[in-house]
Design a protein around this motif. Structure first.
Motif, PDB file in Angstrom:
ATOM      1  N   VAL A  31       0.842  -1.202   0.000  1.00 27.46           N
ATOM      2  CA  VAL A  31       0.000   0.000   0.000  1.00 27.46           C
ATOM      3  C   VAL A  31       0.872   1.244   0.000  1.00 27.46           C
ATOM      4  CG1 VAL A  31      -1.930  -1.105   1.178  1.00 27.46           C
ATOM      5  CG2 VAL A  31      -0.167   0.065   2.518  1.00 27.46           C
ATOM      6  N   GLU A  32       0.278   2.328  -0.435  1.00 24.54           N
ATOM      7  CA  GLU A  32       0.914   3.645  -0.373  1.00 24.54           C
ATOM      8  C   GLU A  32       0.246   4.434   0.738  1.00 24.54           C
ATOM      9  OE1 GLU A  32       1.687   7.590  -3.204  1.00 24.54           O
ATOM     10  OE2 GLU A  32       0.898   5.719  -4.056  1.00 24.54           O
ATOM     11  N   VAL A  33       1.010   5.101   1.566  1.00 25.17           N
ATOM     12  CA  VAL A  33       0.465   5.799   2.721  1.00 25.17           C
ATOM     13  C   VAL A  33       0.726   7.290   2.602  1.00 25.17           C
ATOM     14  CG1 VAL A  33       0.741   3.791   4.204  1.00 25.17           C
ATOM     15  CG2 VAL A  33       2.564   5.499   4.084  1.00 25.17           C
ATOM     16  N   ALA A  34       0.001   8.071   3.438  1.00 26.65           N
ATOM     17  CA  ALA A  34       0.179   9.522   3.488  1.00 26.65           C
ATOM     18  C   ALA A  34      -0.087   9.979   4.915  1.00 26.65           C
ATOM     19  CB  ALA A  34      -0.766  10.217   2.518  1.00 26.65           C
ATOM     20  N   PRO A  35       0.654  10.984   5.386  1.00 27.35           N
ATOM     21  CA  PRO A  35       0.423  11.486   6.744  1.00 27.35           C
ATOM     22  C   PRO A  35      -0.725  12.487   6.783  1.00 27.35           C
ATOM     23  CG  PRO A  35       2.238  12.667   5.747  1.00 27.35           C
ATOM     24  CD  PRO A  35       1.811  11.632   4.746  1.00 27.35           C
ATOM     25  N   VAL A  36      -1.321  12.657   7.948  1.00 30.44           N
ATOM     26  CA  VAL A  36      -2.309  13.714   8.170  1.00 30.44           C
ATOM     27  C   VAL A  36      -1.530  15.008   8.390  1.00 30.44           C
ATOM     28  CG1 VAL A  36      -4.193  14.534   9.611  1.00 30.44           C
ATOM     29  CG2 VAL A  36      -3.916  12.082   9.203  1.00 30.44           C
ATOM     30  N   VAL A  37      -1.787  16.004   7.529  1.00 26.32           N
ATOM     31  CA  VAL A  37      -1.030  17.259   7.593  1.00 26.32           C
ATOM     32  C   VAL A  37      -1.964  18.406   7.948  1.00 26.32           C
ATOM     33  CG1 VAL A  37       0.688  16.460   5.933  1.00 26.32           C
ATOM     34  CG2 VAL A  37      -1.345  17.663   5.116  1.00 26.32           C
ATOM     35  N   VAL A  38      -1.365  19.497   8.385  1.00 22.69           N
ATOM     36  CA  VAL A  38      -2.114  20.712   8.706  1.00 22.69           C
ATOM     37  C   VAL A  38      -1.980  21.685   7.541  1.00 22.69           C
ATOM     38  CG1 VAL A  38      -2.294  22.709  10.236  1.00 22.69           C
ATOM     39  CG2 VAL A  38      -1.833  20.441  11.191  1.00 22.69           C
ATOM     40  N   GLY A  39      -3.093  22.228   7.097  1.00 22.81           N
ATOM     41  CA  GLY A  39      -3.084  23.170   5.984  1.00 22.81           C
ATOM     42  C   GLY A  39      -4.215  24.170   6.094  1.00 22.81           C
ATOM     43  N   SER A  40      -4.356  24.984   5.065  1.00 22.44           N
ATOM     44  CA  SER A  40      -5.383  26.028   5.039  1.00 22.44           C
ATOM     45  C   SER A  40      -6.443  25.680   4.009  1.00 22.44           C
ATOM     46  CB  SER A  40      -4.749  27.377   4.700  1.00 22.44           C
ATOM     47  OG  SER A  40      -5.739  28.389   4.581  1.00 22.44           O
ATOM     48  N   VAL A  41      -7.715  25.788   4.392  1.00 18.51           N
ATOM     49  CA  VAL A  41      -8.828  25.557   3.463  1.00 18.51           C
ATOM     50  C   VAL A  41      -9.850  26.673   3.617  1.00 18.51           C
ATOM     51  CG1 VAL A  41      -8.582  23.050   3.401  1.00 18.51           C
ATOM     52  CG2 VAL A  41     -10.060  24.105   5.116  1.00 18.51           C
TER      53      VAL A  41
ATOM     54  N   ASN B 287     -18.621  31.486   0.390  1.00 19.11           N
ATOM     55  CA  ASN B 287     -17.477  31.398   1.295  1.00 19.11           C
ATOM     56  C   ASN B 287     -17.867  31.933   2.667  1.00 19.11           C
ATOM     57  OD1 ASN B 287     -15.865  30.405  -0.773  1.00 19.11           O
ATOM     58  ND2 ASN B 287     -15.195  32.438  -1.394  1.00 19.11           N
ATOM     59  N   VAL B 288     -17.638  31.131   3.711  1.00 21.17           N
ATOM     60  CA  VAL B 288     -18.007  31.547   5.070  1.00 21.17           C
ATOM     61  C   VAL B 288     -16.786  31.734   5.968  1.00 21.17           C
ATOM     62  CG1 VAL B 288     -20.285  30.491   4.984  1.00 21.17           C
ATOM     63  CG2 VAL B 288     -18.341  29.130   5.757  1.00 21.17           C
ATOM     64  N   GLY B 289     -15.578  31.527   5.445  1.00 23.53           N
ATOM     65  CA  GLY B 289     -14.389  31.740   6.253  1.00 23.53           C
ATOM     66  C   GLY B 289     -13.245  30.859   5.812  1.00 23.53           C
ATOM     67  N   GLU B 290     -12.095  31.011   6.487  1.00 20.52           N
ATOM     68  CA  GLU B 290     -10.906  30.231   6.166  1.00 20.52           C
ATOM     69  C   GLU B 290     -10.360  29.582   7.433  1.00 20.52           C
ATOM     70  OE1 GLU B 290      -6.631  30.724   3.829  1.00 20.52           O
ATOM     71  OE2 GLU B 290      -7.878  32.463   4.262  1.00 20.52           O
ATOM     72  N   ASP B 291     -10.103  28.268   7.358  1.00 18.85           N
ATOM     73  CA  ASP B 291      -9.525  27.532   8.467  1.00 18.85           C
ATOM     74  C   ASP B 291      -8.048  27.299   8.145  1.00 18.85           C
ATOM     75  OD1 ASP B 291      -8.806  25.885  10.513  1.00 18.85           O
ATOM     76  OD2 ASP B 291     -10.368  24.388  10.191  1.00 18.85           O
ATOM     77  N   THR B 292      -7.162  27.960   8.893  1.00 20.25           N
ATOM     78  CA  THR B 292      -5.726  27.874   8.615  1.00 20.25           C
ATOM     79  C   THR B 292      -5.059  26.695   9.310  1.00 20.25           C
ATOM     80  OG1 THR B 292      -5.280  29.414  10.432  1.00 20.25           O
ATOM     81  CG2 THR B 292      -5.537  30.349   8.214  1.00 20.25           C
ATOM     82  N   HIS B 293      -5.797  25.968  10.144  1.00 21.36           N
ATOM     83  CA  HIS B 293      -5.239  24.817  10.866  1.00 21.36           C
ATOM     84  C   HIS B 293      -6.118  23.580  10.654  1.00 21.36           C
ATOM     85  CE1 HIS B 293      -3.336  28.227  12.924  1.00 21.36           C
ATOM     86  NE2 HIS B 293      -2.345  27.401  13.165  1.00 21.36           N
ATOM     87  N   ALA B 294      -6.465  23.361   9.398  1.00 19.17           N
ATOM     88  CA  ALA B 294      -7.311  22.215   9.063  1.00 19.17           C
ATOM     89  C   ALA B 294      -6.459  20.960   8.914  1.00 19.17           C
ATOM     90  CB  ALA B 294      -8.075  22.484   7.775  1.00 19.17           C
ATOM     91  N   LEU B 295      -6.976  19.818   9.370  1.00 16.06           N
ATOM     92  CA  LEU B 295      -6.327  18.525   9.176  1.00 16.06           C
ATOM     93  C   LEU B 295      -6.713  18.001   7.800  1.00 16.06           C
ATOM     94  CD1 LEU B 295      -6.931  16.859  12.666  1.00 16.06           C
ATOM     95  CD2 LEU B 295      -4.897  18.057  11.863  1.00 16.06           C
ATOM     96  N   LEU B 296      -5.696  17.646   7.002  1.00 15.50           N
ATOM     97  CA  LEU B 296      -5.947  17.283   5.609  1.00 15.50           C
ATOM     98  C   LEU B 296      -5.362  15.917   5.292  1.00 15.50           C
ATOM     99  CD1 LEU B 296      -4.990  20.695   3.943  1.00 15.50           C
ATOM    100  CD2 LEU B 296      -7.278  19.912   4.551  1.00 15.50           C
ATOM    101  N   ILE B 297      -6.100  15.152   4.480  1.00 17.90           N
ATOM    102  CA  ILE B 297      -5.611  13.886   3.926  1.00 17.90           C
ATOM    103  C   ILE B 297      -5.945  13.869   2.442  1.00 17.90           C
ATOM    104  CG2 ILE B 297      -5.873  12.611   6.092  1.00 17.90           C
ATOM    105  CD1 ILE B 297      -8.476  11.422   4.940  1.00 17.90           C
ATOM    106  N   PRO B 298      -5.255  13.057   1.651  1.00 19.76           N
ATOM    107  CA  PRO B 298      -5.609  12.953   0.225  1.00 19.76           C
ATOM    108  C   PRO B 298      -7.046  12.448   0.053  1.00 19.76           C
ATOM    109  CG  PRO B 298      -3.452  11.988   0.646  1.00 19.76           C
ATOM    110  CD  PRO B 298      -4.068  12.257   1.985  1.00 19.76           C
ATOM    111  N   GLU B 299      -7.722  12.964  -0.949  1.00 16.91           N
ATOM    112  CA  GLU B 299      -9.122  12.578  -1.175  1.00 16.91           C
ATOM    113  C   GLU B 299      -9.282  11.083  -1.399  1.00 16.91           C
ATOM    114  OE1 GLU B 299     -12.432  15.472  -3.029  1.00 16.91           O
ATOM    115  OE2 GLU B 299     -10.614  15.315  -4.243  1.00 16.91           O
TER     116      GLU B 299
END
Length: 356
Positions: free
Chosen positions: A45-55, A277-289
């Motif tokens: 399998v291919e893995v990916a970490p949970v990262v913090v980003g902006s959405v 658009n209702v706002g921006e979360d700069t500390h969102a937890l992100l994973i690949p779709e």
């Protein structure tokens, strides 16, 4: 001599059997050693970490475009159409004539009413002058009746003049006319449809959002709308009004937005998708779709813990640029399976594909 030959033959036969046995044993050992590693192979399998980003957090909704001003032009009086001053689909300015009805009959009534007004005024003034000069004693009742007759004739004259004015039907605002439904010479009745008039300079769209978003809505909020009529094109607008009442049946609130349309590209009646658009979360937890999948209609991921995968339910949010926001179920630094999730079971050991 025969006994000696027999003994040699038996010895040769035993030697052949021994050689065959040794070879068979070697093959078996080789096959066993080859099969053993294969039985220990795991799903790659291919893995990916949970990262913090902006959405950018946004609300998705649907609606239908409407003109900010839209009417069907109708006559207030009956008459025969004498002239039509517009072409189908033409842009017109406010107060320009659109249709003229034959005015002859009403013009005659106006002339007659004006003559009656003048005659009653002359009669009233004569009686009043005689009374004022005391040449003739004129009863006060007669003077009052003459004055009232004059007032009635004046009102009648104004009535016919107003009706005459309505023989010219004008545009109440600047806009674009549609397809006319009448022709010159048609006799039309009051209220009959002539043509629709739309102000296309600004359109509005009404849509509904869940009551949970109410605290994050405000007038002036930016949004974009998209329609299948113009794929790939986003049209910007802003919120102009929020309904003060929440729908108690489906727990939604109605929102109205305004979409500038100076070029006239958009048209009333188009079905559109709204993204507010209702706002921006700069500390969102992100994973690949692709790491997220549905199981029993619930969003799931496989989390990797020391080469063992664990099935975990997550709550997802915004999807943006190939990533999906995780609202709950994971934390920063967790590792999830990115590809090959369809082949996995909870608790299964996996081999992790090295990144090149």
């Amino acid at each position: 001599m025969k006994s000696k030959s027999f003994t040699i033959a038996i010895g040769v036969a035993l030697l052949v059997v021994l050689i065959i046995a040794v070879r068979l044993g070697g093959w078996s050992t080789s096959e066993s050693s080859t099969a053993s590693p294969a039985s220990e192979q795991h799903t790659l399998v291919e893995v990916a970490p949970v990262v913090v980003g902006s959405v950018t957090e946004s609300i998705q909704a649907v609606g239908t475009l409407e003109a900010i001003a839209s009417i069907t032009v109708r006559p207030e009086i009956a008459g025969v159409i004498r002239r039509i001053h517009f072409r189908d689909g033409q842009s017109v300015e406010r107060a320009v004539p659109l249709v003229e009805l034959d005015p002859e009959e009403l013009q005659s009534q106006v002339n007659q009413a004006a003559a009656e007004e003048k005659m009653t005024l002359v009669t009233y003034e004569r009686l009043k002058r005689l009374n004022d000069q005391q040449e003739v004693i004129v009863p006060a009742q007669q003077i009052d009746e003459a004055r009232m007759a004059w007032h009635a004739a004046a009102s009648n004259s104004l009535l016919y003049a107003a009706r005459l004015k309505k023989t010219v039907i004008r545009a109440p605002f600047s806009g674009t006319v549609g397809l006319r439904r009448v022709s010159v010479g048609d006799y039309i009745q009051p209220g009959q449809a002539i043509v629709n008039l739309e102000d296309l300079s600004t359109l509005h769209v009404d849509f509904k959002v869940a009551e949970a978003w109410l605290s994050r809505l405000h007038v002036g909020q930016q949004l974009v709308v998209m329609t299948d009529a113009f794929p790939g094109t986003a049209f910007e607008g802003h919120v102009t009004a929020i309904d003060p009442r929440v729908d108690a049946t489906n727990r939604t609130v109605s929102v109205r937005a305004s979409i500038p349309n100076q070029a006239g590209t958009l048209r009333p009646g188009l079905f559109v998708t709204v993204r507010l658009n209702v706002g921006e979360d700069t500390h969102a937890l992100l994973i690949p779709e692709e790491a997220e999948f549905l199981r029993q209609d619930k969003p799931m991921v496989f989390q990797v813990e020391e080469r063992t995968v664990r099935l975990k339910e997550v709550t997802v949010g915004v999807r943006e640029r190939g990533m999906v926001q995780v609202r709950s179920g994971l934390k920063e630094g967790d590792v999830v399976v990115r590809t090959g999730t369809h082949k996995l079971q909870d608790g299964e050991l996996v081999s992790i594909k090295s990144s090149e």
